[in-house]
Motif scaffolding. Structure first.
Motif, mmCIF file in Angstrom:
data_model
loop_
_atom_site.group_PDB
_atom_site.id
_atom_site.type_symbol
_atom_site.label_atom_id
_atom_site.label_comp_id
_atom_site.label_asym_id
_atom_site.label_seq_id
_atom_site.Cartn_x
_atom_site.Cartn_y
_atom_site.Cartn_z
ATOM 1 N N ALA A 92 0.898 -1.377 -0.267
ATOM 2 C CA ALA A 92 0.562 -0.131 0.026
ATOM 3 C C ALA A 92 1.149 1.151 -0.119
ATOM 4 C CB ALA A 92 -0.795 0.161 1.377
ATOM 5 N N GLN A 93 1.965 0.710 0.801
ATOM 6 C CA GLN A 93 2.871 2.541 0.480
ATOM 7 C C GLN A 93 3.329 2.447 -0.730
ATOM 8 O OE1 GLN A 93 5.705 0.689 4.151
ATOM 9 N NE2 GLN A 93 5.131 1.936 5.551
ATOM 10 N N ILE A 94 3.943 1.657 -1.092
ATOM 11 C CA ILE A 94 4.439 1.913 -2.808
ATOM 12 C C ILE A 94 3.132 2.483 -3.827
ATOM 13 C CG2 ILE A 94 5.333 -0.097 -4.928
ATOM 14 C CD1 ILE A 94 6.793 -1.848 -2.291
ATOM 15 N N GLN A 119 1.397 9.439 -6.690
ATOM 16 C CA GLN A 119 1.887 10.555 -6.994
ATOM 17 C C GLN A 119 2.588 10.628 -8.259
ATOM 18 O OE1 GLN A 119 4.967 11.848 -3.810
ATOM 19 N NE2 GLN A 119 4.162 10.065 -2.700
ATOM 20 N N VAL A 120 2.453 9.722 -9.344
ATOM 21 C CA VAL A 120 3.018 9.929 -10.348
ATOM 22 C C VAL A 120 1.917 9.542 -11.541
ATOM 23 C CG1 VAL A 120 3.883 8.713 -12.849
ATOM 24 C CG2 VAL A 120 4.734 8.952 -10.112
ATOM 25 N N THR A 121 0.926 9.053 -11.639
ATOM 26 C CA THR A 121 -0.223 8.394 -12.216
ATOM 27 C C THR A 121 -1.498 7.952 -11.670
ATOM 28 O OG1 THR A 121 -1.148 7.970 -14.302
ATOM 29 C CG2 THR A 121 0.776 6.671 -13.191
ATOM 30 N N ASP A 122 -2.714 8.212 -11.811
ATOM 31 C CA ASP A 122 -4.000 6.962 -11.005
ATOM 32 C C ASP A 122 -3.991 6.032 -12.298
ATOM 33 O OD1 ASP A 122 -3.954 8.688 -9.020
ATOM 34 O OD2 ASP A 122 -5.264 9.904 -9.746
ATOM 35 N N GLU A 123 -3.704 5.756 -13.590
ATOM 36 C CA GLU A 123 -4.091 4.238 -14.550
ATOM 37 C C GLU A 123 -2.595 3.493 -14.630
ATOM 38 O OE1 GLU A 123 -4.425 5.728 -18.448
ATOM 39 O OE2 GLU A 123 -3.916 7.776 -18.150
ATOM 40 N N ILE A 124 -3.476 3.024 -12.879
ATOM 41 C CA ILE A 124 -1.836 2.071 -12.423
ATOM 42 C C ILE A 124 -2.852 0.846 -12.722
ATOM 43 C CG2 ILE A 124 -0.874 0.902 -10.069
ATOM 44 C CD1 ILE A 124 -1.620 3.923 -9.646
ATOM 45 N N THR A 162 2.494 8.307 -19.422
ATOM 46 C CA THR A 162 2.241 9.192 -21.198
ATOM 47 C C THR A 162 1.651 10.667 -20.507
ATOM 48 O OG1 THR A 162 1.618 7.153 -22.034
ATOM 49 C CG2 THR A 162 1.092 9.187 -23.432
ATOM 50 N N HIS A 163 0.762 10.353 -19.001
ATOM 51 C CA HIS A 163 -0.004 12.170 -18.877
ATOM 52 C C HIS A 163 0.217 12.194 -17.106
ATOM 53 C CE1 HIS A 163 -1.215 13.491 -23.056
ATOM 54 N NE2 HIS A 163 -2.028 11.792 -23.108
ATOM 55 N N ASN A 164 1.313 12.375 -16.528
ATOM 56 C CA ASN A 164 1.080 12.110 -15.657
ATOM 57 C C ASN A 164 1.659 13.361 -14.750
ATOM 58 O OD1 ASN A 164 4.837 13.051 -15.085
ATOM 59 N ND2 ASN A 164 4.714 11.972 -17.087
ATOM 60 N N LYS A 165 1.223 13.509 -13.493
ATOM 61 C CA LYS A 165 0.653 13.868 -12.693
ATOM 62 C C LYS A 165 2.590 15.054 -12.262
ATOM 63 C CE LYS A 165 -2.535 12.073 -9.749
ATOM 64 N NZ LYS A 165 -2.971 11.235 -8.744
ATOM 65 N N LEU A 166 3.919 14.613 -12.450
ATOM 66 C CA LEU A 166 4.915 15.266 -12.157
ATOM 67 C C LEU A 166 5.269 15.719 -13.484
ATOM 68 C CD1 LEU A 166 6.498 12.594 -10.672
ATOM 69 C CD2 LEU A 166 5.268 14.164 -8.985
ATOM 70 N N HIS A 167 4.387 16.157 -14.497
ATOM 71 C CA HIS A 167 4.676 16.812 -15.760
ATOM 72 C C HIS A 167 6.385 16.823 -16.808
ATOM 73 C CE1 HIS A 167 0.854 18.780 -15.227
ATOM 74 N NE2 HIS A 167 0.815 19.261 -13.959
ATOM 75 N N GLU A 168 6.296 14.953 -16.442
ATOM 76 C CA GLU A 168 7.480 14.912 -16.790
ATOM 77 C C GLU A 168 8.017 14.113 -18.217
ATOM 78 O OE1 GLU A 168 11.266 14.955 -17.452
ATOM 79 O OE2 GLU A 168 10.608 15.343 -15.209
ATOM 80 N N LYS A 169 8.371 14.214 -19.509
ATOM 81 C CA LYS A 169 8.222 13.964 -20.510
ATOM 82 C C LYS A 169 9.544 12.747 -20.135
ATOM 83 C CE LYS A 169 6.152 17.890 -23.231
ATOM 84 N NZ LYS A 169 6.375 18.947 -23.865
ATOM 85 N N ASN A 170 11.075 12.274 -19.822
ATOM 86 C CA ASN A 170 11.312 12.174 -19.298
ATOM 87 C C ASN A 170 10.997 10.913 -18.394
ATOM 88 O OD1 ASN A 170 14.218 10.387 -19.365
ATOM 89 N ND2 ASN A 170 15.547 12.436 -19.907
ATOM 90 N N ALA A 189 11.549 6.671 -14.296
ATOM 91 C CA ALA A 189 11.487 5.695 -13.515
ATOM 92 C C ALA A 189 12.674 5.469 -11.795
ATOM 93 C CB ALA A 189 12.482 4.672 -14.428
ATOM 94 N N MET A 190 13.373 6.866 -12.266
ATOM 95 C CA MET A 190 14.903 6.734 -11.101
ATOM 96 C C MET A 190 13.469 7.440 -9.956
ATOM 97 S SD MET A 190 17.506 8.831 -13.333
ATOM 98 C CE MET A 190 18.921 9.039 -12.647
ATOM 99 N N TRP A 191 13.240 9.068 -10.204
ATOM 100 C CA TRP A 191 12.296 8.977 -9.142
ATOM 101 C C TRP A 191 11.423 7.911 -8.639
ATOM 102 C CZ3 TRP A 191 6.934 9.718 -7.567
ATOM 103 C CH2 TRP A 191 7.147 10.686 -6.419
ATOM 104 N N ILE A 192 10.534 7.501 -9.133
ATOM 105 C CA ILE A 192 10.078 6.845 -8.564
ATOM 106 C C ILE A 192 10.721 5.414 -7.821
ATOM 107 C CG2 ILE A 192 8.638 3.517 -8.628
ATOM 108 C CD1 ILE A 192 7.110 5.593 -11.289
ATOM 109 N N GLN A 193 12.251 4.520 -8.389
ATOM 110 C CA GLN A 193 13.181 4.485 -7.893
ATOM 111 C C GLN A 193 13.870 4.848 -5.929
ATOM 112 O OE1 GLN A 193 15.282 2.878 -10.870
ATOM 113 N NE2 GLN A 193 15.391 1.151 -10.378
ATOM 114 N N HIS A 194 13.758 6.161 -6.752
ATOM 115 C CA HIS A 194 14.356 6.576 -5.594
ATOM 116 C C HIS A 194 13.515 6.592 -4.087
ATOM 117 C CE1 HIS A 194 16.537 9.606 -3.218
ATOM 118 N NE2 HIS A 194 15.350 10.469 -3.162
ATOM 119 N N GLN A 195 11.765 7.280 -4.448
ATOM 120 C CA GLN A 195 10.929 7.325 -3.286
ATOM 121 C C GLN A 195 10.648 6.230 -2.553
ATOM 122 O OE1 GLN A 195 9.677 10.426 -2.443
ATOM 123 N NE2 GLN A 195 10.999 10.913 -3.585
#
Length: 372
Positions: free
Chosen positions: A102-104, A110-115, A128-136, A141-147
């Motif tokens: 649940a924590q994960i 925080q990135v998308t609700d399309e899960i 494709t369209h994410n809440k962080l507005h990150e195109k890269n 992926a790095m942000w998700i791994q880090h979090q």
């Protein structure tokens, strides 16, 4: 069928799909809770030495896997493979795993609700369209791994591509702590070299029949027409035809249906001997495996149902970190559950086996060759 075949295949490469797969999730959670286990070969299973030699491996950490231990293996076999001074059995704690999962998923949202969750430890995300507005997508992926590492002290591997099929392939490529991207221009060459045994849904029998058609790699598969594949493999033929070309238009579905497939048999007179239980479980396992194959599904939980002459019903389940659908594995798990929890003192008038947490076989775990 002919009208369906006339529809031309279309490549849709504009989506950005991420597949997140936690590394040896159950074992990693246990090691996090008990750091002294870090250098040990951790096998998530009840200790067979305390359980009359019974029990099935739910998963194992990477140290144990180096000795050949894997999910759904009899726990007693791990005793033979791993040096005793290195091996440690840890019983599964699924309530804890659900809390961590649940924590994960909070991080995913925080990135998308399309899960699309596949299990406690893996999910597809459409970014494709994410809440962080990150195109890269690599940065995402790095942000998700880090979090995940920051908030749970656990690692994951991530696959990135333009569809779910290739994203899953990518996440399996470089575990643990991997991050792999398969771009549209790379997919064709990669799949051409992929052994046919590693295409999703290709079991032993399908692999043998494909070999009879001189198909050993994805490149060989490309030479077969769609009609030929449908004639031999029906719906699975269409999947193979598309996957060989890097095509998978299935969407990331937020509310995935939780299905189960099971079979049961009633006995009158009741069963009074272990040998008869074993024969019946083999028969039921065969029926369940056939039903799974027909619907092209596999799951991660096997449930054994037992009812005695007093109409007292008991169910016991075993969860795994790998998908299963073959008759031999289903029987092995059910038989181990019977040996651990079965009771003939009041006779047995009903036996049943169910496989749950089902997903299409296109989400099968595979081992990949080296790919850069």
């Amino acid at each position: 069928m002919a009208e369906w075949l006339e529809i031309p295949l279309q490549y849709h490469t504009d989506r950005k799909i991420v597949h997140v797969d936690m590394d040896a999730f159950y074992a990693s959670v246990e090691i996090r809770e008990h750091p002294e286990l870090k250098s040990r070969a951790v096998v998530i299973a009840n200790d067979p030495r305390d359980n009359h030699g019974h029990g099935v491996v739910t998963t194992a950490n990477y140290v144990a896997r180096q000795y050949g231990v894997h999910s759904a293996m009899p726990a007693a076999q791990a005793l033979k493979l791993i040096p005793k001074e290195l091996l440690i059995f840890v019983p599964p704690h699924f309530e804890l795993y659900r809390v961590v999962s649940a924590q994960i998923h909070e991080i995913f949202h925080q990135v998308t609700d399309e899960i699309e969750p596949i299990s406690l430890d893996e999910a597809f995300l459409d970014v494709t369209h994410n809440k962080l507005h990150e195109k890269n997508t690599i940065k995402l992926a790095m942000w998700i791994q880090h979090q995940i590492l920051k908030k749970t002290r656990l690692t994951c591997s991530i696959g990135i591509s333009y569809n779910k099929f290739l994203a899953k392939v990518a996440s399996d490529h470089n575990k643990p702590v991997g991050r792999t991207i398969i771009r549209p221009e790379q997919a064709h060459d990669f799949l051409a070299d992929l052994p046919i045994s590693q295409f999703f849904g290709v079991g032993t029998k399908t692999q043998e029949s494909l070999h009879e058609l001189n198909v050993y790699t994805g490149g060989d598969l490309l030479r077969l027409s769609q009609m030929t594949l449908i004639r031999h493999y029906k719906k699975m033929g269409v999947v193979l035809y598309k996957h060989a070309r890097g095509i998978d238009d299935s969407p990331v579905q937020g509310q995935r249906e939780r299905r189960s497939i099971g079979k049961e048999r009633t006995y009158n007179p009741s069963i009074e001997a272990d040998e008869r239980v074993q024969r019946e479980l083999k028969l039921i396992s065969q029926q369940v495996a056939q039903a799974l194959a027909k619907k092209q599904l596999h799951g991660r939980v096997v449930v054994l149902k037992m009812r005695n002459q007093l109409f007292q019903t008991t169910t016991k389940r075993q969860s795994f970190d790998q998908y299963l659908s073959d008759e031999a594995t289903i029987f092995q798990v059910a038989w181990q559950l019977w040996q651990t929890y079965g009771d003939l003192s009041q006779g047995i008038r009903l036996l049943g086996i169910t496989v749950t947490d089902l997903v299409p076989r296109s989400f099968e775990n595979v081992d990949l060759p080296l790919f850069e």
